[in-house]
Scaffold this motif. Structure first.
Motif, short mmCIF file in Angstrom:
data_model
loop_
_atom_site.label_atom_id
_atom_site.label_comp_id
_atom_site.label_asym_id
_atom_site.label_seq_id
_atom_site.Cartn_x
_atom_site.Cartn_y
_atom_site.Cartn_z
N VAL A 105 0.82 -1.21 0.00
CA VAL A 105 0.00 0.00 0.00
C VAL A 105 0.85 1.26 0.00
O VAL A 105 0.34 2.37 -0.19
CB VAL A 105 -0.97 0.02 1.20
CG1 VAL A 105 -1.97 -1.11 1.10
CG2 VAL A 105 -0.22 -0.03 2.52
N GLY A 106 2.15 1.12 0.19
CA GLY A 106 3.06 2.26 0.14
C GLY A 106 4.48 1.80 0.37
O GLY A 106 4.73 0.74 0.96
N SER A 107 5.44 2.58 -0.12
CA SER A 107 6.84 2.17 0.03
C SER A 107 7.75 3.39 0.03
O SER A 107 7.39 4.47 -0.46
CB SER A 107 7.26 1.21 -1.10
OG SER A 107 7.21 1.87 -2.35
N LEU A 108 8.94 3.20 0.58
CA LEU A 108 10.00 4.21 0.59
C LEU A 108 11.29 3.55 0.18
O LEU A 108 11.62 2.45 0.64
CB LEU A 108 10.16 4.80 2.00
CG LEU A 108 9.09 5.76 2.50
CD1 LEU A 108 9.24 5.97 4.01
CD2 LEU A 108 9.17 7.09 1.77
N SER A 109 12.06 4.22 -0.67
CA SER A 109 13.36 3.72 -1.08
C SER A 109 14.21 4.89 -1.56
O SER A 109 13.70 6.01 -1.76
CB SER A 109 13.23 2.66 -2.18
OG SER A 109 12.63 3.21 -3.33
N GLY A 110 15.51 4.64 -1.75
CA GLY A 110 16.40 5.66 -2.28
C GLY A 110 16.39 6.94 -1.46
O GLY A 110 16.35 6.92 -0.23
N GLN A 111 16.42 8.07 -2.15
CA GLN A 111 16.49 9.36 -1.47
C GLN A 111 15.24 9.64 -0.65
O GLN A 111 15.30 10.29 0.40
CB GLN A 111 16.72 10.49 -2.48
CG GLN A 111 17.15 11.80 -1.84
CD GLN A 111 18.47 11.68 -1.08
OE1 GLN A 111 19.41 11.05 -1.57
NE2 GLN A 111 18.55 12.28 0.11
N ALA A 112 14.08 9.14 -1.12
CA ALA A 112 12.85 9.35 -0.36
C ALA A 112 12.94 8.68 1.00
O ALA A 112 12.48 9.23 2.02
CB ALA A 112 11.66 8.81 -1.13
N LEU A 113 13.56 7.50 1.07
CA LEU A 113 13.75 6.83 2.35
C LEU A 113 14.76 7.58 3.20
O LEU A 113 14.57 7.74 4.41
CB LEU A 113 14.20 5.39 2.11
CG LEU A 113 14.55 4.57 3.36
CD1 LEU A 113 13.37 4.51 4.33
CD2 LEU A 113 14.98 3.16 2.97
N ALA A 114 15.84 8.05 2.59
CA ALA A 114 16.85 8.80 3.33
C ALA A 114 16.24 10.06 3.95
O ALA A 114 16.57 10.43 5.08
CB ALA A 114 18.01 9.16 2.42
N ASP A 115 15.36 10.73 3.21
CA ASP A 115 14.73 11.94 3.72
C ASP A 115 13.72 11.65 4.83
O ASP A 115 13.36 12.55 5.59
CB ASP A 115 14.02 12.68 2.58
CG ASP A 115 15.00 13.25 1.57
OD1 ASP A 115 16.18 13.41 1.91
OD2 ASP A 115 14.57 13.51 0.42
#
Length: 424
Positions: A105-115
């Motif tokens: 239903v949602g995910s975070l990875s790369g720069q979005a996860l770092a932020d």
């Protein structure tokens, strides 16, 4: 006599406790995740596994509808690298899934996860002294024995069913001298709160108001992690700071070092719902703007304030009021719209504004901060740059740079998002 260790069902002795077991875990934790084990697939070998990261949610995620036309879930995932201090874990991806269907239903990875991730105790991302994560495809690396917060803010399309149970699927690699060892783990199954958010009247009189530091961006409220009485809380998760806006976006005129120059100062604060007054604090002097005040004692953080019990486990906080302006006493029953006091600049406040939120306890510290909505209002614009209370009086003219918002227009039973300008 030597201690005997019973064998488990695999015929192997259990690992010894302590550091030795933790060190062995660096090598063993990926053994149960065979190469090629893909996202969304069931683990081929059931049973317990070593996992490099532990995780816990800090509140029961509660869905709410916002002015952007989506349903939000905003909460925190507290993750700990459980390996020795020499073992770093690279976190590549965080997926939030429906625990019953395993649908993402949602995910975070790369720069979005770092932020969206930072160590516990680090400054607020974007604040003075904060060093942003380095750019790159996988910049989130958690040192051994360190705890990080992942700030999760999901926006689901309106009408999409909110899962009753969420699970969190983490993927990454343990960084060892011999190279990265990939891992996957599913952690922290948690129910979502099925209680509808409180739908409230405005806490201020009709007019144009600036909704500052509301959810769900990188704000002091949303990411204000507080270690209180031995636990971590996010006591202001959905709090909103309200500033009166005049003609052409003006928030102050004249000398910004004078309280009376601010349009918010001495504006009436009114009950957003009926209830019983359970706490009143008065007598704390207003701060002189716009210099940042010293951090007050914990009991004076919200300054002069009124807390009203409006339902089981639901309290409304009206904070930073002008000393001597409070018009209610503890035990009073107030109707919606009753004047409680006037906006001031007391407590941890730099320029006059109303701090308003829903709490789960009568006191501000400690408390949890659930979402809420307002019955009706009109969005008339948006402020793009970050303008906090700390620097509102330092702006050259006191005029907010208001631009049109894609969400301009009337709204009902919605939560106003950060930096929107609206009319009650």
């Amino acid at each position: 006599m030597a201690e005997r260790h019973p064998r488990n069902r695999t015929g192997r002795r259990p690992l010894r406790r302590g550091l030795a077991a933790a060190v062995l875990a660096v090598g063993l934790l990926t053994a149960s995740t065979p190469p090629g084990y893909g996202l969304g697939e069931a683990a081929p070998v059931p049973g317990p596994r070593f996992t490099p990261l532990t995780a816990a949610v800090m509140t029961e995620p509660a869905p709410f509808d916002a002015t952007d036309g989506t349903t939000h879930l905003s909460y925190e995932l507290l993750t700990t690298n459980a390996l020795p201090s020499s073992a770093r874990v690279r976190l590549d991806r965080v997926e939030v899934r429906d625990a019953r269907t395993h649908r993402v239903v949602g995910s975070l990875s790369g720069q979005a996860l770092a932020d969206a991730a930072n160590p516990v105790g680090d400054p607020l991302p974007g604040a003075d002294g904060y060093t942003p994560a380095p750019p790159g495809p996988t910049p989130t690396v958690i040192p051994g024995s360190q705890q990080w917060v992942v700030w999760i803010d999901l926006a689901l399309d309106r009408g999409r069913r909110v899962p009753e149970l969420l699970e969190h699927h983490l993927t990454g690699a343990v960084l060892t001298a011999s190279g990265p060892s990939p891992f996957e783990e599913t952690v922290q199954v948690t129910p979502t709160d099925r209680t509808a958010p409180m739908d409230l009247n405005a806490p201020v009189r009709p007019g144009t108001w600036y909704s500052s530091e509301s959810c769900c961006g990188n704000t002091h409220h949303r990411r204000g992690l507080g270690p209180i009485d031995g636990r971590l809380y996010v006591p202001q998760r959905f709090a909103i700071d309200w500033y009166r806006v005049g003609e052409r976006g003006r928030t102050w005129e004249g000398d910004p070092a004078r309280l009376t120059s601010y349009l918010s100062y001495r504006q009436p604060v009114v009950a957003a719902a009926g209830g019983r007054v359970v706490e009143v604090q008065d007598g704390i002097p207003d701060n002189t703007p716009p210099v940042t005040p010293p951090v007050p004692p914990i009991e004076e953080t919200v300054g002069n304030h009124v807390t009203v019990e409006v339902g089981p486990g639901r309290y409304l906080l009206y904070a930073h009021l002008k000393p001597g302006s409070l018009r209610v006493r503890e035990g009073d029953h107030v109707a919606p719209g009753r004047v409680l006091g006037l906006i001031g600049n007391s407590g941890n406040s730099t320029t006059p504004h109303l701090h308003f939120q829903v709490m789960t306890t009568p006191e501000f510290f400690p408390t949890d901060s659930p979402p809420f909505t307002f019955r009706r209002f009109r969005v008339v614009g948006h402020v793009d740059p970050r303008i906090w209370d700390d620097n509102l009086g330092l702006q050259p003219t006191g005029v907010l740079p208001i631009t049109p918002s894609p969400y301009d227009g009337p709204h009902r039973a919605r939560y106003p998002l950060d930096r929107e300008v609206l009319e009650f």
